[in-house]
Design a protein around this motif. Structure first.
Motif, short mmCIF file in Angstrom:
data_model
loop_
_atom_site.label_atom_id
_atom_site.label_comp_id
_atom_site.label_asym_id
_atom_site.label_seq_id
_atom_site.Cartn_x
_atom_site.Cartn_y
_atom_site.Cartn_z
N HIS A 87 0.82 -1.21 0.00
CA HIS A 87 0.00 0.00 0.00
C HIS A 87 0.86 1.27 0.00
O HIS A 87 0.46 2.28 -0.59
CB HIS A 87 -0.95 0.00 1.20
CG HIS A 87 -2.05 -1.01 1.09
ND1 HIS A 87 -2.40 -1.62 -0.09
CD2 HIS A 87 -2.89 -1.52 2.04
CE1 HIS A 87 -3.40 -2.45 0.12
NE2 HIS A 87 -3.72 -2.42 1.40
N PHE A 88 2.00 1.22 0.67
CA PHE A 88 2.94 2.34 0.62
C PHE A 88 4.30 1.82 0.15
O PHE A 88 4.88 0.92 0.77
CB PHE A 88 3.10 3.01 1.99
CG PHE A 88 1.86 3.71 2.47
CD1 PHE A 88 1.26 4.71 1.73
CD2 PHE A 88 1.29 3.37 3.70
CE1 PHE A 88 0.11 5.36 2.17
CE2 PHE A 88 0.15 4.01 4.15
CZ PHE A 88 -0.45 5.01 3.39
N ALA A 108 -2.76 6.24 8.99
CA ALA A 108 -2.00 5.04 9.38
C ALA A 108 -1.03 5.45 10.47
O ALA A 108 -0.53 6.59 10.47
CB ALA A 108 -1.26 4.44 8.20
N THR A 109 -0.76 4.55 11.40
CA THR A 109 0.19 4.83 12.47
C THR A 109 1.01 3.59 12.80
O THR A 109 0.65 2.48 12.43
CB THR A 109 -0.52 5.31 13.76
OG1 THR A 109 -1.28 4.23 14.31
CG2 THR A 109 -1.41 6.51 13.50
N GLY A 124 0.42 11.38 -6.08
CA GLY A 124 1.84 11.12 -6.27
C GLY A 124 2.34 9.87 -5.57
O GLY A 124 3.53 9.53 -5.68
N LEU A 125 1.46 9.15 -4.86
CA LEU A 125 1.88 7.94 -4.17
C LEU A 125 2.26 6.85 -5.17
O LEU A 125 1.66 6.73 -6.24
CB LEU A 125 0.75 7.42 -3.27
CG LEU A 125 0.36 8.28 -2.07
CD1 LEU A 125 -0.83 7.67 -1.36
CD2 LEU A 125 1.53 8.46 -1.11
N HIS A 126 3.25 6.05 -4.81
CA HIS A 126 3.67 4.94 -5.66
C HIS A 126 3.05 3.62 -5.24
O HIS A 126 2.99 2.68 -6.04
CB HIS A 126 5.20 4.82 -5.65
CG HIS A 126 5.87 5.95 -6.36
ND1 HIS A 126 6.23 7.12 -5.73
CD2 HIS A 126 6.22 6.11 -7.67
CE1 HIS A 126 6.80 7.94 -6.60
NE2 HIS A 126 6.80 7.36 -7.78
N GLY A 127 2.60 3.52 -3.99
CA GLY A 127 1.89 2.33 -3.56
C GLY A 127 0.45 2.37 -4.01
O GLY A 127 0.01 3.31 -4.70
N ASP A 128 -0.34 1.37 -3.60
CA ASP A 128 -1.72 1.29 -4.05
C ASP A 128 -2.72 1.64 -2.95
O ASP A 128 -3.90 1.29 -3.03
CB ASP A 128 -2.02 -0.10 -4.63
CG ASP A 128 -1.80 -1.23 -3.62
OD1 ASP A 128 -1.59 -0.95 -2.42
OD2 ASP A 128 -1.84 -2.40 -4.05
N TRP A 129 -2.26 2.36 -1.90
CA TRP A 129 -3.16 2.76 -0.82
C TRP A 129 -4.22 3.72 -1.33
O TRP A 129 -3.93 4.63 -2.12
CB TRP A 129 -2.39 3.43 0.31
CG TRP A 129 -3.27 3.91 1.43
CD1 TRP A 129 -3.76 3.18 2.48
CD2 TRP A 129 -3.79 5.24 1.59
NE1 TRP A 129 -4.54 3.96 3.28
CE2 TRP A 129 -4.58 5.23 2.77
CE3 TRP A 129 -3.67 6.42 0.87
CZ2 TRP A 129 -5.23 6.35 3.24
CZ3 TRP A 129 -4.33 7.55 1.32
CH2 TRP A 129 -5.10 7.52 2.50
N VAL A 130 -5.45 3.51 -0.85
CA VAL A 130 -6.54 4.46 -1.10
C VAL A 130 -7.27 4.67 0.22
O VAL A 130 -7.33 3.77 1.07
CB VAL A 130 -7.52 3.96 -2.19
CG1 VAL A 130 -6.84 3.89 -3.54
CG2 VAL A 130 -8.11 2.60 -1.81
#
Length: 221
Positions: free
Chosen positions: A127-128, A217-218, A158-164
């Motif tokens: 995701h990240f 996220a933490t 601009g994220l490279h992972g697939d988190w939404v």
């Protein structure tokens, strides 16, 4: 959702702009945040101990831990392995910034920053998978040195992972993001950090000026 306050003190609340996350504005640069390059040993804004060297004394090059995502009702879900790596400049320079006030949206106390870091945040679930230009910050709190952390900022697109974001976040969450790695005071080795989303223009965050935003996220968990 969990609010992330304008300033950090070990990821505890020490101030909040209040209200809902502000609507994102354009990123027309503010040309002068008042930052001045100073010798590493010099105190910033006359605050004893708020220096580039003191910030370097908090240095961390990264770690592995477990991240969890945060739902709209503040539940921690879907834990995944996390790797954090921080690359520091070979010849760091300290930049001293005065307090900045665009209340109630964007505020910052006096702070010293070291620019030119690279922050890599990678989760096992994909995701990240981010590699971000970042800055190390040492901020003041009530006229004394407070929190030290590394922050890399970007836009959601601009994220490279697939988190939404979770669908229940709604449309008011904003589209700018910051990845924050808390730098513990030596000799402690506390591991803490978060990924936050809001509507703060990138140029503010790049100068250490933050406002209220949501922790999506933490870690650790």
């Amino acid at each position: 959702m969990i609010r992330r306050p304008p300033q950090l003190l070990g990821l505890l609340l020490i101030g909040c702009t209040g209200g809902e996350s502000p609507a994102e504005t354009d990123d027309t640069p503010v040309t002068d945040f008042g930052g001045v390059v100073v010798p590493l040993a010099d105190d910033c804004a006359g605050i004893a101990g708020l220096s580039g060297q003191a910030l370097l004394d908090h240095r961390s090059d990264g770690y592995t831990t477990t991240l969890s995502y945060v739902t709209a009702d503040a539940q921690y879900v879907d834990p995944t392995a996390l790797t954090v790596a921080v690359t520091w400049p070979a010849s760091p320079e300290a930049t001293c910034y005065p307090a900045w006030d665009e209340a109630p949206l964007y505020t910052a106390t006096e702070r010293v920053g070291i620019h030119g870091l690279t922050l890599n945040v990678t989760t096992a679930d994909g995701h990240f998978t981010e590699s971000l230009d970042a800055t190390a910050w040492f901020i003041s709190y009530n006229g004394t040195p407070g929190s030290a952390y590394v922050a890399g900022v970007t836009r959601f697109e601009g994220l490279h992972g697939d988190w939404v974001p979770f669908p229940e976040y709604g449309d008011g969450t904003g589209t700018t993001m910051d990845f924050v790695v808390v730098l513990p005071a030596p000799p402690a080795e506390t591991i803490q950090g978060s990924v936050d989303m809001g509507g703060i223009p990138l140029d503010r965050m790049e100068a250490g000026v933050f406002g209220s935003r949501f922790a999506v996220a933490t870690w650790p968990h």
